[in-house]
Design a protein around this motif. Structure first.
Motif, PDB file in Angstrom:
ATOM      1  N   ARG A  99      26.420  -2.694 -11.498  1.00 12.39           N
ATOM      2  CA  ARG A  99      26.835  -2.268 -10.157  1.00 12.39           C
ATOM      3  C   ARG A  99      26.839  -3.429  -9.178  1.00 12.39           C
ATOM      4  NH1 ARG A  99      27.509   2.994  -9.321  1.00 12.39           N
ATOM      5  NH2 ARG A  99      27.163   2.857  -7.063  1.00 12.39           N
ATOM      6  N   LEU A 100      26.010  -4.415  -9.417  1.00  9.20           N
ATOM      7  CA  LEU A 100      25.976  -5.608  -8.563  1.00  9.20           C
ATOM      8  C   LEU A 100      26.959  -6.666  -9.040  1.00  9.20           C
ATOM      9  CD1 LEU A 100      22.099  -5.908  -8.146  1.00  9.20           C
ATOM     10  CD2 LEU A 100      23.743  -5.087  -6.440  1.00  9.20           C
ATOM     11  N   LEU A 101      27.105  -6.778 -10.342  1.00  6.15           N
ATOM     12  CA  LEU A 101      27.944  -7.821 -10.925  1.00  6.15           C
ATOM     13  C   LEU A 101      29.433  -7.460 -10.872  1.00  6.15           C
ATOM     14  CD1 LEU A 101      27.429 -10.577 -12.331  1.00  6.15           C
ATOM     15  CD2 LEU A 101      27.421  -9.335 -14.506  1.00  6.15           C
ATOM     16  N   GLY A 102      29.713  -6.156 -10.915  1.00 12.16           N
ATOM     17  CA  GLY A 102      31.097  -5.710 -10.901  1.00 12.16           C
ATOM     18  C   GLY A 102      31.719  -5.605 -12.279  1.00 12.16           C
ATOM     19  N   ARG A 103      30.935  -5.787 -13.305  1.00 19.05           N
ATOM     20  CA  ARG A 103      31.425  -5.677 -14.687  1.00 19.05           C
ATOM     21  C   ARG A 103      30.223  -5.455 -15.593  1.00 19.05           C
ATOM     22  NH1 ARG A 103      29.987 -10.637 -16.778  1.00 19.05           N
ATOM     23  NH2 ARG A 103      29.876 -12.364 -15.267  1.00 19.05           N
ATOM     24  N   GLU A 151      21.633 -16.717 -16.769  1.00 15.43           N
ATOM     25  CA  GLU A 151      22.563 -16.528 -15.655  1.00 15.43           C
ATOM     26  C   GLU A 151      23.767 -15.724 -16.125  1.00 15.43           C
ATOM     27  OE1 GLU A 151      25.242 -19.356 -12.759  1.00 15.43           O
ATOM     28  OE2 GLU A 151      23.140 -19.923 -13.122  1.00 15.43           O
ATOM     29  N   LEU A 152      24.065 -14.642 -15.404  1.00 17.92           N
ATOM     30  CA  LEU A 152      25.161 -13.741 -15.765  1.00 17.92           C
ATOM     31  C   LEU A 152      26.408 -13.969 -14.920  1.00 17.92           C
ATOM     32  CD1 LEU A 152      23.116 -10.423 -16.078  1.00 17.92           C
ATOM     33  CD2 LEU A 152      23.742 -12.012 -17.911  1.00 17.92           C
ATOM     34  N   GLY A 153      26.254 -14.539 -13.753  1.00 17.48           N
ATOM     35  CA  GLY A 153      27.376 -14.749 -12.843  1.00 17.48           C
ATOM     36  C   GLY A 153      26.982 -14.380 -11.432  1.00 17.48           C
ATOM     37  N   ARG A 154      27.927 -14.554 -10.525  1.00 14.66           N
ATOM     38  CA  ARG A 154      27.682 -14.246  -9.118  1.00 14.66           C
ATOM     39  C   ARG A 154      27.954 -12.775  -8.818  1.00 14.66           C
ATOM     40  NH1 ARG A 154      30.007 -19.507  -5.752  1.00 14.66           N
ATOM     41  NH2 ARG A 154      28.651 -21.048  -6.775  1.00 14.66           N
ATOM     42  N   VAL A 155      27.341 -12.304  -7.752  1.00 10.48           N
ATOM     43  CA  VAL A 155      27.514 -10.920  -7.329  1.00 10.48           C
ATOM     44  C   VAL A 155      29.003 -10.618  -7.165  1.00 10.48           C
ATOM     45  CG1 VAL A 155      27.306 -11.472  -4.864  1.00 10.48           C
ATOM     46  CG2 VAL A 155      26.716  -9.176  -5.682  1.00 10.48           C
ATOM     47  N   GLY A 156      29.403  -9.417  -7.549  1.00 11.39           N
ATOM     48  CA  GLY A 156      30.796  -9.022  -7.421  1.00 11.39           C
ATOM     49  C   GLY A 156      31.210  -8.870  -5.963  1.00 11.39           C
ATOM     50  N   ARG A 157      32.500  -8.996  -5.730  1.00 11.32           N
ATOM     51  CA  ARG A 157      32.999  -8.942  -4.350  1.00 11.32           C
ATOM     52  C   ARG A 157      32.703  -7.605  -3.695  1.00 11.32           C
ATOM     53  NH1 ARG A 157      39.048 -11.695  -4.913  1.00 11.32           N
ATOM     54  NH2 ARG A 157      38.325 -13.798  -5.496  1.00 11.32           N
ATOM     55  N   LEU A 188      25.696  -8.989   0.914  1.00  7.17           N
ATOM     56  CA  LEU A 188      25.009  -9.971   0.082  1.00  7.17           C
ATOM     57  C   LEU A 188      25.781 -11.283   0.075  1.00  7.17           C
ATOM     58  CD1 LEU A 188      24.169  -7.627  -2.929  1.00  7.17           C
ATOM     59  CD2 LEU A 188      22.593  -8.407  -1.140  1.00  7.17           C
ATOM     60  N   PRO A 189      25.074 -12.413  -0.044  1.00 10.86           N
ATOM     61  CA  PRO A 189      25.763 -13.703  -0.073  1.00 10.86           C
ATOM     62  C   PRO A 189      26.676 -13.801  -1.294  1.00 10.86           C
ATOM     63  CG  PRO A 189      23.395 -13.995   0.267  1.00 10.86           C
ATOM     64  CD  PRO A 189      23.614 -12.559  -0.099  1.00 10.86           C
ATOM     65  N   PRO A 190      27.908 -14.257  -1.143  1.00  8.86           N
ATOM     66  CA  PRO A 190      28.809 -14.365  -2.297  1.00  8.86           C
ATOM     67  C   PRO A 190      28.280 -15.280  -3.395  1.00  8.86           C
ATOM     68  CG  PRO A 190      30.013 -14.584  -0.225  1.00  8.86           C
ATOM     69  CD  PRO A 190      28.558 -14.617   0.121  1.00  8.86           C
ATOM     70  N   ALA A 191      27.375 -16.203  -3.038  1.00  9.25           N
ATOM     71  CA  ALA A 191      26.828 -17.131  -4.032  1.00  9.25           C
ATOM     72  C   ALA A 191      25.615 -16.571  -4.766  1.00  9.25           C
ATOM     73  CB  ALA A 191      26.443 -18.441  -3.358  1.00  9.25           C
TER      74      ALA A 191
END
Length: 427
Positions: free
Chosen positions: A146-150, A193-199, A207-210
């Motif tokens: 839900r946070l990652l978008g995938r 590390e899985l990636g940055r938060v989804g848009r 939330l910060p995009p980074a």
């Protein structure tokens, strides 16, 4: 990011918690929310709790977040479609609907695989499987998604009870061959590390995009991580409703007949066992205030003459295996302080026997014990355990799983012990 903060999200049995720490691991913020019906919790409840916790973050602190990791209950699973919408219910670790399937899998798949969660996924597939199903996920995976978008990879701690091979951190062919097996995610180390938060999540929660999402862990292992234990022989005991033991070992131990299994912890193994005895019996007998008052009257340097075994119902699995073992709660002296002395001494003895059993099974012997749970601030209980163990018992400042998840978010895979050449033993 030296000035960045780390957010740990813990989804436990009764509710969810958030903890934010700075780069020195000082706690900056904590919040919690209870599930309305813990024994009937749904993904909708998890989503609402996530919304509430993130919404409670102060705006200035939210802007400083650099890392986030999620822990959740071990063995809680669900199926989703390609858009991450649940198909059918989520089955929590305490849901018994797949018990018969678990017994079938134990007979057909090789040991020492842990199969409870896999059986729940198989039950879900038989009831709700079809072409719409795209993912088989653990609770922590879905919340992270839900946070990652995938859909993310899962971590090897959550994967253990779904039939993963702990030594190779992979799915055995026999597990992949089952109907939901092809839908299982890739497995990575906790803290990866899985990636940055989804848009969408970044916009919704400010939330910060980074913000970097890192692979999480189970709630029990997050509680272990919170203590800071990281070397072979370091152990953590939790006195909750039951008495739980976790011991870092250089060698792996698995003994299904005792309910003992090992999580991979970098090059080490986190051996775990739990007695059915514990705080549930104490709470049936005394209020918290009464426990504190009675404990102050106990002489912990002397032995109680009572021979008790405080089970809430017949049956014990660890450190002894006896499904018919009856509770021993008698005789009960007229003096409640003397009675409590006997009960606490019995729990201390069970704890010591548990660490001896783990060593007999091949684990590194306990050399230092950290303690968490409801009994941590009871000096009499602490001293009785020290006498039973012949080791000092250390009280730790942080025991909450959300703090452990925040540490994992901050440190990533560096939090796990670094492997020495030849240090990893798969058997």
């Amino acid at each position: 990011m030296k000035d960045g903060a780390a957010l740990g999200l813990d989804f436990g049995t009764s509710g969810a918690r958030a903890c934010v720490i700075d780069h020195t691991e000082q706690v900056l913020f904590e919040a919690q929310v209870d599930f309305p019906r813990p024994r009937e919790q749904t993904p909708h409840d998890w989503a609402d709790a996530l919304d509430t916790l993130l919404g409670a973050l102060p705006a200035d602190l939210r802007s400083r977040l650099a890392f986030c990791a999620v822990d959740a209950t071990s063995g809680t699973v669900l199926l989703t479609d390609a858009g991450l919408r649940p198909i059918g219910p989520a089955l929590a670790y305490f849901d018994a609907r797949a018990h018969a399937l678990a017994l079938e899998l134990e007979r057909s798949l090789p040991r020492p695989l842990q199969l409870d969660a896999l059986a729940r996924l198989l039950w879900l597939w038989r009831e709700h499987g079809g072409p719409r199903v795209a993912h088989a996920m653990h609770q922590a995976d879905w919340i992270t998604a839900r946070l990652l978008g995938r859909a993310p990879p899962t971590d090897w701690h959550n994967a253990l009870k779904t039939g993963a091979d702990a030594a190779s951190a992979s799915w055995p062919d026999a597990v992949r061959a089952l109907p939901p097996g092809a839908l299982l995610p890739a497995i990575v180390a906790p803290g990866t590390e899985l990636g940055r938060v989804g848009r969408a999540a970044a916009r919704r929660f400010g939330l910060p995009p980074a913000l970097v999402l890192r692979a999480g862990t189970t709630d029990g292992n997050a509680g272990f991580i919170a203590t800071g234990a990281a070397r072979p022989g370091q152990a953590v005991t939790t006195l909750g409703s039951t008495l739980s033991l976790k011991l870092l070992s250089s060698t792996r131990v698995d003994a299904p007949e005792y309910g003992v299994y090992s999580h991979r912890f970098g090059p080490l193994w986190l051996a775990s066992g739990a007695s059915n005895a514990g705080g549930a019996v104490l709470r049936q007998l005394f209020t918290d205030a009464r426990l504190q008052e009675l404990s102050s009257r106990i002489d912990a340097e002397t032995d109680s003459p009572l021979d008790l075994y405080p089970l809430p119902a017949p049956g014990e699995r660890f450190p002894v295996r006896d499904p018919l073992l009856p509770p021993r709660l008698q005789p009960r002296p007229a003096d409640d302080a003397a009675y409590l002395h006997g009960l606490l001494q019995a729990l201390a003895g069970i704890k010591a026997a548990g660490y001896r059993k783990l060593a007999e099974l091949g684990a590194t012997p306990a050399a230092a014990v950290f303690t968490t749970g409801g009994g941590t601030r009871n000096p009499a209980w602490t001293r009785l355990r020290e006498r039973a163990l012949g080791l000092p018992v250390h009280l730790v400042p942080h025991t909450q799983a959300a703090f452990g998840a925040a540490r994992l978010a901050l440190r990533g895979t560096r939090l796990l012990p670094s492997p020495d050449p030849g240090a990893f033993h798969g058997d």
